[in-house]
Design a protein around this motif. Structure first.
Motif, short mmCIF file in Angstrom:
data_model
loop_
_atom_site.label_atom_id
_atom_site.label_comp_id
_atom_site.label_asym_id
_atom_site.label_seq_id
_atom_site.Cartn_x
_atom_site.Cartn_y
_atom_site.Cartn_z
N ALA A 189 0.85 -1.34 -0.04
CA ALA A 189 0.05 -0.14 0.12
C ALA A 189 1.19 1.15 -0.13
O ALA A 189 0.45 2.14 -0.74
N VAL A 190 1.91 1.21 0.66
CA VAL A 190 2.98 2.28 0.77
C VAL A 190 3.57 2.46 -0.70
O VAL A 190 3.91 3.70 -1.36
N LEU A 223 4.42 8.60 6.34
CA LEU A 223 3.19 8.25 5.92
C LEU A 223 2.32 7.70 7.09
O LEU A 223 2.92 7.15 7.99
N ARG A 224 0.94 7.74 7.09
CA ARG A 224 0.03 7.02 8.26
C ARG A 224 -1.01 6.71 7.71
O ARG A 224 -1.35 7.01 6.25
N ALA A 244 -8.58 6.49 3.53
CA ALA A 244 -8.05 6.19 2.05
C ALA A 244 -6.92 5.31 1.87
O ALA A 244 -6.79 5.17 0.66
N GLY A 245 -6.54 4.96 3.08
CA GLY A 245 -5.16 4.05 2.65
C GLY A 245 -3.85 4.96 3.10
O GLY A 245 -4.08 5.72 3.94
N TRP A 246 -2.81 4.56 2.99
CA TRP A 246 -1.40 5.02 3.55
C TRP A 246 -1.27 6.32 2.71
O TRP A 246 -1.15 6.28 1.54
N ARG A 247 -0.87 7.37 3.45
CA ARG A 247 -0.89 8.84 2.98
C ARG A 247 0.11 9.62 3.46
O ARG A 247 0.46 9.27 4.74
#
Length: 478
Positions: A80-81, A187-188, A192-195
Motif C-alpha cells: 500500500a505504501v 506516511l500514516r 483512504a489508505g496510507w497517505r
C-alpha cells in the motif's frame, strides 16, 4: 484534566522531546536499481509513455522494546505504501497525462487531508515543475524504495518511513535531459489508505534551455491545527531503578511547557518540587507528593488548580528511564552555567559547554546542594536540560529524517503519557514548525518556610504573575 484540545496533535511532540526519548538508530542503506519500461500505445501517435516500476528493496517493522516483525508479515501495508509513492512519482514525473502543462492538478492525492493545502506551495519541488511544459516524456532509469514501519504494541503498523530514489531521462525532441529526485516521506494510515504527512526532498530537474541541473531542496513539517496556546506538563519521578515511576514516588521535576503555535514560541516554566500547595482531595502539602498520592493524573489536577493553566497532555519518566534515554541518543550537549561539585547527586562539572552522558545528565537534574537557591536552582537546571534536549532532537532530525522514528519508539518504552503512540509520532513531526525560535526557560520563586518540621516553599505574587503570563498565550514575557 482539560481535554478542550483533544484533537490537537502538536503538544505531545514537545512532550516526547522534552522527556528525552531516544532509541536505536535505524539507518537506511542504498536500495538496488530498478527501471521503468515503455508502455506502447497501440494505434496512437506521439512519444512513448513509460510505466514506473518501483523496486521495493527493503521492508522492516519495529515496535516498542525492540520488537521486530519480519518483512513477510508486512507485505500488505508495504504494498500500500508502494502504491502511494508510485502514485506521487507518476503524477510528478512519469505520466504526461497528469502533468497538465506543469499544473499537476492531482498532486495532493497521495497526501493526508491535513497536508494537502500546504502541498500546493511545493509543486516545483515535488514534480518536474515548469519543465513539464517543455518535456514530451520521462523515461525512468531508477526507482528504489525502502520502507520502515513503526509498530504499536499489538505489532500493527501505525506509521511508515519511506525513502525513494528516482532517476530518469527527460525527452524533448532530440534532447535527453537527466532528472533525479530523492525523497524521505512519512506516511500514516487513513480511511483512504496510507497517505503522506511530511516529506523532505532533493531534486535535480533541468529545463530544455539549460542542461545544467538546478538543485532544489524543500521540507514540510505538519502545522499544528490550533493557533491557541497549548500546554504540556513534564514530570520527572524520583523513582529509582526497579521502582514504579508512579507508585509511592514523588515528582522531583515539574515543568509546564507552553506553546504558541501562531508565533512559533516555546516557553518552559519550572515549579519547585517543595512548593507548598493545595492538592485536590488530599489537603495541603509539597507539590511533589501529588504524584505519590494519585499518580500523574492528580499531579495534573494539582498544577491546573495552582496555576489556572489547562494542561493538554503530560509526560512522565523516572531516574532509570532518563538515564537510558540520554545514553541511547549518545548524550546531550549543554552549556553548564557554573562549576558544580556535589557528592550527593554526583554532579561534578566545570563551567562551559559539556557533552553529558546519561549518568551525568541525571546528576545535573538532581543536583540541589550546590545549585544557587537549592530547589530553585535545580529546577532551572532541569529546564536547561529540557531546552538542550529539544536542540538535540532538532539537530538529529536535520541529520537524519528518520530520527523521529527512533525517538518515538523509545518514548513508548521509557516514558508514560496520556498520548497514544500514533499521536506522539504525528506530533514529533510538528516540532520543527514550532521550535525554531529561542526557548524561554524560567522558574517561579517563593519564600522558604517550615511546616511540620519540613522545609517548604510558599509561592507568592511573583509566581502567580508568571502563571497568569503563561496562561494568556503560552508565552513568557511579551
Amino acid at each position: 484534566m482539560s481535554r478542550r484540545k483533544a484533537g490537537w496533535l502538536g503538544i505531545g511532540a514537545l512532550g516526547v522531546v522534552l522527556a528525552l526519548v531516544v532509541g536505536v538508530l535505524w539507518a537506511l542503506r542504498s536500495p538496488s536499481v530498478s527501471a521503468g519500461s515503455p508502455n506502447p500505445r497501440t494505434g496512437s501517435a506521439g512519444p512513448p509513455r513509460y510505466e514506473l516500476a518501483v523496486n521495493l528493496r527493503a521492508v522492516q517493522g519495529k515496535g516498542p522494546a525492540g520488537v521486530v516483525v519480519k518483512p513477510a508479515a508486512l507485505s500488505a501495508p508495504a504494498a500500500a505504501v508502494e502504491r502511494t509513492i508510485t502514485q506521487l512519482y507518476d503524477i510528478g514525473f512519469v505520466d504526461p497525462r497528469l502533468w497538465s502543462g506543469g499544473r499537476f492538478p492531482s498532486l495532493a492525492a497521495p497526501f493526508a487531508p491535513e497536508a494537502r493545502q500546504r502541498v500546493r506551495a511545493h509543486v516545483a519541488d515535488l514534480t518536474l515543475g515548469k519543465a513539464a511544459g517543455r518535456l514530451e516524456a520521462v523515461r525512468p532509469t531508477r526507482a528504489r524504495l525502502d520502507v520502515r514501519f513503526m509498530l504499536d504494541r499489538a505489532r500493527h503498523p501505525i506509521m511508515a518511513f519511506a525513502h525513494m530514489d528516482f532517476a530518469g531521462v527527460g525527452l524533448a525532441e532530440d534532447a535527453e535531459l537527466p532528472i533525479s529526485h530523492q525523497g524521505d516521506y512519512v506516511l500514516r494510515r487513513t480511511d483512504a489508505g496510507w497517505r503522506i504527512v511530511s516529506f523532505r526532498v532533493t531534486s535535480r530537474v533541468p529545463s530544455v534551455q539549460q542542461v545544467k541541473a538546478k538543485v532544489r531542496e524543500a521540507s514540510l513539517s505538519p502545522a499544528l491545527p490550533s493557533n491557541g496556546p497549548l500546554f504540556v506538563l513534564v514530570i520527572g519521578s524520583d523513582a529509582r531503578p526497579g521502582q514504579s515511576i508512579t507508585s509511592g514516588t514523588r515528582g522531583d521535576a515539574i515543568h509546564i511547557v507552553g506553546v504558541n503555535p501562531k508565533r512559533g514560541i516555546v516557553s518552559v516554566l519550572g515549579i519547585p518540587s517543595d512548593s507548598y500547595v493545595s492538592i485536590p482531595g488530599a489537603g495541603t502539602g509539597k507539590i511533589n507528593g501529588a504524584l505519590a498520592l494519585g499518580g500523574p493524573e492528580l499531579m495534573v489536577r494539582t498544577v491546573e488548580q495552582l496555576t489556572g493553566i489547562p494542561i493538554d497532555a503530560y509526560v512522565l519518566t523516572g531516574f532509570a528511564g532518563f538515564d537510558h534515554m540520554v545514553k541511547a541518543v549518545g548524550g546531550i550537549s549543554i552549556d553548564i552555567p557554573y562549576a558544580m561539585d556535589d557528592a550527593f547527586s554526583g554532579a561534578h562539572f566545570r563551567k562551559g559547554p559539556t557533552h553529558l552522558s546519561g549518568r551525568q545528565a541525571l546528576a545535573l537534574a538532581r543536583n540541589r546542594h550546590d545549585a544557587p537557591g537549592g530547589d530553585f536552582g535545580r529546577s532551572m537546571n532541569q529546564g536547561r536540560i529540557i531546552v538542550a534536549a529539544m536542540r538535540e532532537f532538532l539537530s538529529d532530525l536535520r541529520k537524519d529524517p528518520f530520527a523521529a522514528l527512533r525517538w518515538g519508539l523509545a518514548a513508548a518504552r521509557f516514558m508514560q503519557t496520556d498520548l497514544s503512540l500514533t499521536q506522539m509520532m504525528e506530533l514529533l513531526l510538528a516540532v520543527p514548525s514550532i521550535a525554531g525560535n529561542q526557548v524561554r526557560n524560567e522558574v517561579v520563586y517563593g519564600g522558604g518556610a517550615m511546616v511540620g518540621g519540613s522545609s517548604v516553599i510558599r509561592l507568592g505574587g511573583f509566581a502567580y504573575a508568571k502563571f497568569r503570563d503563561l496562561r494568556i498565550d503560552g508565552v513568557l514575557g511579551r
